[in-house]
Scaffold this active site. Structure first.
Site, PDB file in Angstrom:
ATOM      1  N   ASP A  71      -3.651   2.533  -5.559  1.00 18.90           N
ATOM      2  CA  ASP A  71      -2.451   2.562  -4.706  1.00 18.90           C
ATOM      3  C   ASP A  71      -2.236   1.278  -3.910  1.00 18.90           C
ATOM      4  OD1 ASP A  71      -4.608   2.853  -3.047  1.00 18.90           O
ATOM      5  OD2 ASP A  71      -3.855   4.614  -1.978  1.00 18.90           O
ATOM      6  N   GLU A  72      -2.863   0.176  -4.333  1.00 18.27           N
ATOM      7  CA  GLU A  72      -2.718  -1.094  -3.621  1.00 18.27           C
ATOM      8  C   GLU A  72      -2.440  -2.235  -4.583  1.00 18.27           C
ATOM      9  OE1 GLU A  72      -5.398  -1.922   0.017  1.00 18.27           O
ATOM     10  OE2 GLU A  72      -6.620  -0.719  -1.347  1.00 18.27           O
ATOM     11  N   ASP A  85       0.853  -1.188   0.000  1.00 20.36           N
ATOM     12  CA  ASP A  85       0.000   0.000   0.000  1.00 20.36           C
ATOM     13  C   ASP A  85       0.892   1.242   0.000  1.00 20.36           C
ATOM     14  OD1 ASP A  85      -1.980   1.870   0.254  1.00 20.36           O
ATOM     15  OD2 ASP A  85      -2.923   0.972   1.995  1.00 20.36           O
TER      16      ASP A  85
END
Length: 385
Positions: free
Chosen positions: A105-106, A11
């Site tokens: 964003d992961e 993350d």
């Protein structure tokens, strides 16, 4: 039953804020808020310094300003954030066997079996350092037996941290945590469980599965499994992420570009509704045309992650204008949205007005209740080709 897999969850910490720090290092250590700068805007992201004041994503900007009057508000640039998201994904794809892009964003990585050749924790640590060195962006990771536990582990070690939870430590790790830490547990479910006296994962794990099913249905079964650290969902390779699209073959070949663009508008609107219903964002749009002689041509463009109708309609028409330059009769036009990831529209990061986005939401509610064709843009009614 728990399976001893090796799943890494990565993350990017306060991603939007981190990208802004790359451009302006003077923002470091300050309460930074990304999102709408007016009182009617909302917070898209915020720095950890801002979170200390109780600020969080989706909070109205007006409330955030009241909680932290000296916060620095930045409207943000979704195109820039999307660019860095693609950079991180490209770096990871070169280094790992199985990669899933879960959101902007992961990422999830399946390293199962690789620990025989290379320690997975050591690999994850070195991978994290490599991405940080290449991009300048901070990130955290959790390593555990499945996606749920690894994600919780990441959240527990953020910002800028690393956490491994081996198989025999899963339940001791989960037990003392708030049920709020369980991915996918919404506010309504939290309130209902709290009213039952359930506030910690240990308490939740002690409730019989049948009882949770009676109270919460299938969601109760899922929560029972997560409370026991059970999650059999696979890491889905990013290259297999599905696209959605549609195309139309005309009854009569046409050069009526005005009507064809109306049709494209209708197609994009329908696809955007489907994306929002699936809580997905797209980062690539493709237009296809087929001439009367069956020659087929396509044009695509990478775009900031979005499901915003007006933005995608404008881009689709732009691509069509680039494609259609021969003044020959057309027999087919198609639209495809690809590079899909999970996520919600960050309306405050686009030029579209809040009123415009509320209109889309209202149209979606009507479609959800009365059917996908229940409401349309006036310009797309009675298209005949």
């Amino acid at each position: 039953m728990l399976k001893d897999k090796q799943i890494i969850h990565i993350d990017q910490d306060a991603f939007f804020v981190s990208v802004e720090l790359l451009k302006n290092s003077s923002l470091a250590g300050k309460p930074v808020i990304i999102g709408g700068t007016s009182d009617r805007g909302v917070v898209a992201s915020c720095s950890y310094e801002a979170r200390k004041f109780g600020i969080h994503s989706a909070m109205p900007s007006r409330m955030a300003r009241q909680l932290c009057p000296h916060a620095i508000f930045i409207r943000g640039n979704m195109e820039e954030y999307s660019k860095y998201s693609h950079i991180v994904t490209d770096i990871l794809q070169e280094k790992v066997p199985v990669l899933e892009k879960a959101s902007i964003d992961e990422h999830y990585i399946d390293m199962t079996g690789m620990d025989r050749f290379y320690g997975c924790m050591k690999f994850a640590h070195e991978l994290r350092l490599h991405v940080m060195k290449e991009t300048g962006l901070p990130l955290s990771f959790g390593l555990s037996v499945n996606k749920t536990v690894s994600k919780i582990a990441t959240n527990e070690c953020k910002p800028n941290g690393e956490r491994q939870v081996p198989l025999d430590e899963v339940q001791p790790f989960l037990n003392p945590l708030s049920i709020k830490k369980i991915p996918g547990l919404g506010q309504a479910t939290y309130i209902k469980l709290s009213e039952m006296g359930v506030r910690f994962i240990y308490t939740l794990s002690q409730i019989p599965q049948e009882q949770l099913f009676k109270v919460l249905g299938n969601n109760g079964t899922s929560l029972w499994q997560k409370a026991h650290g059970i999650d059999n969902s696979p890491v889905l390779p990013y290259r297999e992420q599905k696209s959605i699209g549609t195309q139309s073959t005309f009854e009569t070949d046409s050069i009526d570009t005005h009507t064809i663009k109306q049709l494209i508008t209708s197609m994009v609107t329908d696809l955007c509704f489907q994306l929002r219903a699936q809580r997905k964002l797209t980062a690539c749009i493709t237009i296809t045309i087929r001439y009367s002689n069956f020659e087929t041509h396509t044009q695509q463009a990478k775009i900031p992650y979005t499901t915003l109708d007006s933005f995608l309609i404008s881009k689709a028409k732009e691509l069509f204008d680039k494609l259609y330059n021969r003044r020959m009769l057309l027999r087919l036009v198609g639209v495809k949205l690809s590079q899909l990831v999970s996520g919600h529209e960050q309306i405050s990061l686009y030029s579209a007005s809040e009123e415009q986005y509320k209109l889309y939401q209202a149209m979606d509610r009507i479609r959800n209740r009365f059917g996908e064709k229940a409401v349309k843009l006036a310009s797309t009614i009675n298209i005949k080709l």
